[in-house]
Design a protein around this motif. Sequence first.
Motif, short mmCIF file in Angstrom:
data_model
loop_
_atom_site.label_atom_id
_atom_site.label_comp_id
_atom_site.label_asym_id
_atom_site.label_seq_id
_atom_site.Cartn_x
_atom_site.Cartn_y
_atom_site.Cartn_z
N SER A 11 0.88 -1.26 0.19
CA SER A 11 0.00 -0.09 -0.01
C SER A 11 0.90 1.43 0.04
N ILE A 12 1.92 1.34 0.90
CA ILE A 12 2.66 2.48 1.08
C ILE A 12 3.60 2.73 -0.42
N ILE A 13 4.20 1.61 -0.83
CA ILE A 13 4.91 1.48 -2.00
C ILE A 13 4.01 2.23 -3.18
N THR A 14 2.86 1.83 -3.41
CA THR A 14 1.82 2.12 -4.28
C THR A 14 1.63 3.69 -4.06
N LYS A 15 1.38 4.20 -3.04
CA LYS A 15 1.07 5.57 -2.65
C LYS A 15 2.39 6.39 -3.02
N THR A 16 3.72 5.85 -2.48
CA THR A 16 4.97 6.59 -2.93
C THR A 16 5.04 6.78 -4.35
N LEU A 17 4.80 5.72 -5.10
CA LEU A 17 5.21 5.89 -6.75
C LEU A 17 3.90 6.69 -7.22
N LEU A 18 2.77 6.62 -6.94
CA LEU A 18 1.71 7.62 -7.28
C LEU A 18 2.11 9.15 -6.90
N ASP A 19 2.39 9.20 -5.88
CA ASP A 19 2.82 10.67 -5.41
C ASP A 19 3.93 11.23 -6.18
N HIS A 20 4.69 10.50 -6.79
CA HIS A 20 6.03 10.97 -7.55
C HIS A 20 6.19 10.48 -9.24
N PRO A 21 5.01 10.81 -10.05
CA PRO A 21 5.24 10.07 -11.13
C PRO A 21 6.32 10.57 -12.00
N ASN A 22 7.10 9.63 -12.87
CA ASN A 22 8.06 9.83 -13.80
C ASN A 22 9.42 10.26 -12.99
N ARG A 23 9.31 10.10 -11.71
CA ARG A 23 10.55 10.13 -11.06
C ARG A 23 11.25 8.99 -10.51
N ILE A 24 12.52 8.68 -10.39
CA ILE A 24 13.43 7.73 -10.19
C ILE A 24 13.21 7.61 -8.57
N ILE A 25 12.78 6.50 -8.02
CA ILE A 25 12.79 6.38 -6.41
C ILE A 25 13.63 5.35 -6.05
N ILE A 41 12.03 -5.96 -1.10
CA ILE A 41 11.50 -4.68 -1.71
C ILE A 41 11.25 -4.95 -3.20
N SER A 42 12.33 -5.59 -4.11
CA SER A 42 12.20 -6.11 -5.20
C SER A 42 11.16 -6.56 -5.43
N GLU A 43 10.67 -7.82 -4.60
CA GLU A 43 9.46 -8.68 -4.59
C GLU A 43 8.12 -7.81 -4.76
N ASP A 44 8.36 -6.88 -3.71
CA ASP A 44 7.01 -6.13 -3.36
C ASP A 44 6.83 -5.09 -4.75
N LEU A 45 7.80 -4.69 -5.09
CA LEU A 45 7.83 -3.94 -6.36
C LEU A 45 7.07 -4.60 -7.77
N VAL A 46 7.53 -5.87 -7.60
CA VAL A 46 7.08 -6.54 -8.80
C VAL A 46 5.51 -6.87 -8.44
N LEU A 47 4.96 -7.11 -7.54
CA LEU A 47 3.74 -7.22 -7.25
C LEU A 47 2.89 -5.98 -7.56
N VAL A 48 3.47 -4.85 -7.00
CA VAL A 48 2.80 -3.54 -7.42
C VAL A 48 2.71 -3.29 -8.81
N ARG B 9 -5.30 -6.29 -5.10
CA ARG B 9 -6.35 -5.46 -4.66
C ARG B 9 -6.00 -4.43 -3.60
N ILE B 10 -5.07 -4.77 -2.74
CA ILE B 10 -4.47 -3.66 -1.96
C ILE B 10 -3.76 -2.56 -2.80
N SER B 11 -2.91 -2.93 -3.68
CA SER B 11 -2.39 -1.78 -4.55
C SER B 11 -3.40 -0.80 -5.53
N ILE B 12 -4.46 -1.60 -5.85
CA ILE B 12 -5.47 -0.89 -6.86
C ILE B 12 -6.44 -0.06 -5.87
N ILE B 13 -6.93 -0.58 -4.45
CA ILE B 13 -7.72 -0.02 -3.75
C ILE B 13 -6.81 1.12 -3.13
N THR B 14 -5.65 1.29 -2.97
CA THR B 14 -4.83 2.22 -2.66
C THR B 14 -4.77 3.37 -3.40
#
Lengths: 279, 279
Positions: A11-25, A41-48, B9-14
């Motif tokens: 959830s937090i990774i999704t928010k962080t990415l959305l808050d900073h479009p087109n910027r490398i994090i 984190i790499s595994e999380d990112l694949v899921l997101v 679902r968690i990512s898309i809901i976020t």
Amino acid sequence: MDKISRNTRISIITKTLLDHPNRIISLNSFAERFGAAKSTISEDLVLVRDALEHFHEGRVETMAGASGGVKYLVEVPNSDRDRFLADFLMYLKDPSRIVPGNFLYVTDLMQNPRIMAKAGAILSACFQSLAPDYIITVETKGIPLAYEVARCLGVGLIVVRRNTKITEGTAVSINYLTGNQGMLSVMSLSKRSIRPNARLLFIDDFLRGGGTVRGIKDLLSEFESTLLGVGVMVDNKEIEKEIGVPLINFCDYYGIEESGKINIKPSKSIVQGLCGEKI
Amino acid sequence: MDKISRNTRISIITKTLLDHPNRIISLNSFAERFGAAKSTISEDLVLVRDALEHFHEGRVETMAGASGGVKYLVEVPNSDRDRFLADFLMYLKDPSRIVPGNFLYVTDLMQNPRIMAKAGAILSACFQSLAPDYIITVETKGIPLAYEVARCLGVGLIVVRRNTKITEGTAVSINYLTGNQGMLSVMSLSKRSIRPNARLLFIDDFLRGGGTVRGIKDLLSEFESTLLGVGVMVDNKEIEKEIGVPLINFCDYYGIEESGKINIKPSKSIVQGLCGEKI
């Protein structure tokens, strides 16, 4: 530090990415924040990434190497875009929008964040491949849309003034012919606004005769910079024009009929985009 | 339909919550999108809520009943706010910002989406409890910030013009004294902009003498509407003023010293907010 669950990280990774479009994090910043290994984190990112891509809600690009990181690119599902376009046309066709002089009142739409956030996301997805350095617009009505496109593309916004402001320091002013009335107008931009050799997109509400676009081109040439394309909500098709750069607009406007009906249609350009999706 | 995993679902809901701040989203819309039971979605939402709240990245409110749904409210972690404030002060203190007439050039900051997105989120969190119907600003420089606050609070934006535009239909114009030079100015707003008895927040870049705030109050009284508060990036403390509504600003400005140093300090109001956090 408490152990942070995968669901929380997603959830937090999704928010962080959305808050900073087109910027490398960097992966490190996530690893530190969550007290987790970079491999986790790499595994999380694949899921997101897979979640967003499955629903066409955006793309996540991974940059390998020492400065390894991820970047979120805005995308809008076609179904959302089509629904947005249908709603926007319905708003525009409301006869109470006609104001004396046969102008259409659109200010409420251009200042509605619910509408501009979606329109800006759609336009930015269309123009992503051009990789502009800045978004440029002319005060006032187009600013929210231009701002949204700039935010989604992670670049700066530049607002051209109708006259010089003392608080802006030295400015370059040019004269240009406005398309709709053939009147001579002025536009002005602070010298410190743009770095040289920049590539820009012009975003606005209405495209009438194309005079403003020619003015922007002239102004940008004073800054040794280039116009890459134009994005507007409505293109007035009553006036034939050739602007010489790619144009993406949501609607084609054919004027107000004698019956009082507002003649407006969805534009093919927004569906085809710059990559030419068939319609 | 493919089975959608909880992580997805968690990512898309976020993302969906973040895309629509302060708007009620029904559990049904999620259930339909994911082909999942409402009880499953309820569990997902608890996980998303706990994740966002753990990291102070926002609050998720649940509405029970037949029209059951959830609402995302913007929040910014204090550490983010403090880092933002320190960065913003550092930008402002750059002596190259001084332009002839001892004005500070801030246009690049007010048009930078990276800065405005964060500033808008911080201000909107401060003002959430006042529940405004609209955000109002005066063209041009404050529009991106005012737009961001409006987007985060899920309300409309209203931009007051310096002169009447023919494409806006009937407008109300008022004269007001600008604080800094004691000059008589005009501001104008289309009659169809605001519904009556509305409650508004005024957002702008600089607060100088308070003349614009008094003008906005007068203008709003013509629309039988009320000013609830003012949010600005910088308040010029060289000029004493009483604006009669809560003011939240990021920085206090005390002018440019003879040495050329820009005398500016962080404001207590942004840290204390409206709920009075101690500093």
